[in-house]
Design a protein around this motif. Structure first.
Motif, short mmCIF file in Angstrom:
data_model
loop_
_atom_site.label_atom_id
_atom_site.label_comp_id
_atom_site.label_asym_id
_atom_site.label_seq_id
_atom_site.Cartn_x
_atom_site.Cartn_y
_atom_site.Cartn_z
N THR A 154 2.40 2.02 -3.53
CA THR A 154 1.54 2.39 -4.52
C THR A 154 1.40 3.82 -4.21
O THR A 154 1.20 4.53 -5.19
CB THR A 154 0.22 1.49 -4.23
N ASN A 155 1.17 3.92 -2.80
CA ASN A 155 0.87 5.53 -2.52
C ASN A 155 1.99 6.45 -3.07
O ASN A 155 1.91 7.61 -3.49
CB ASN A 155 0.76 5.70 -1.15
N GLU A 167 2.21 6.81 -6.54
CA GLU A 167 1.13 7.86 -7.18
C GLU A 167 1.69 9.20 -6.89
O GLU A 167 1.52 10.23 -7.56
CB GLU A 167 -0.38 7.62 -6.54
N THR A 168 2.35 9.62 -5.77
CA THR A 168 2.61 10.76 -5.11
C THR A 168 3.72 11.37 -6.39
O THR A 168 3.82 12.47 -6.72
CB THR A 168 3.17 10.92 -4.02
N THR A 208 0.80 -1.23 0.12
CA THR A 208 0.02 -0.12 -0.14
C THR A 208 0.88 1.19 0.15
O THR A 208 0.74 2.24 -0.73
CB THR A 208 -0.87 -0.16 1.28
#
Length: 58
Positions: A40-41, A44-45, A37
């Motif tokens: 993934t974050n 994306e950032t 998780t």
């Protein structure tokens, strides 16, 4: 022979080792889930930052 069988049934050291193994497995699953998780974050950032930097360069 009966004494040996009785001692075998009362021996709980194997059960303790299995319990520790299960706890370690659950902790590992939690760490893997959190890392996935988080990865993934972070991805994306960085994607958002990259897009904003490209837009600012135009």
């Amino acid at each position: 022979m009966k004494n040996l069988f009785t001692r075998f049934l009362k021996n709980e050291s194997g059960a303790t080792a299995i319990e520790y193994g299960l706890i370690a497995a659950l902790i590992s699953v939690a760490i893997i889930g959190a890392a996935t998780t988080l990865g993934t974050n972070i991805g994306e950032t960085f994607g958002t930052i990259s897009t904003k930097l490209e837009d600012a360069n135009k």
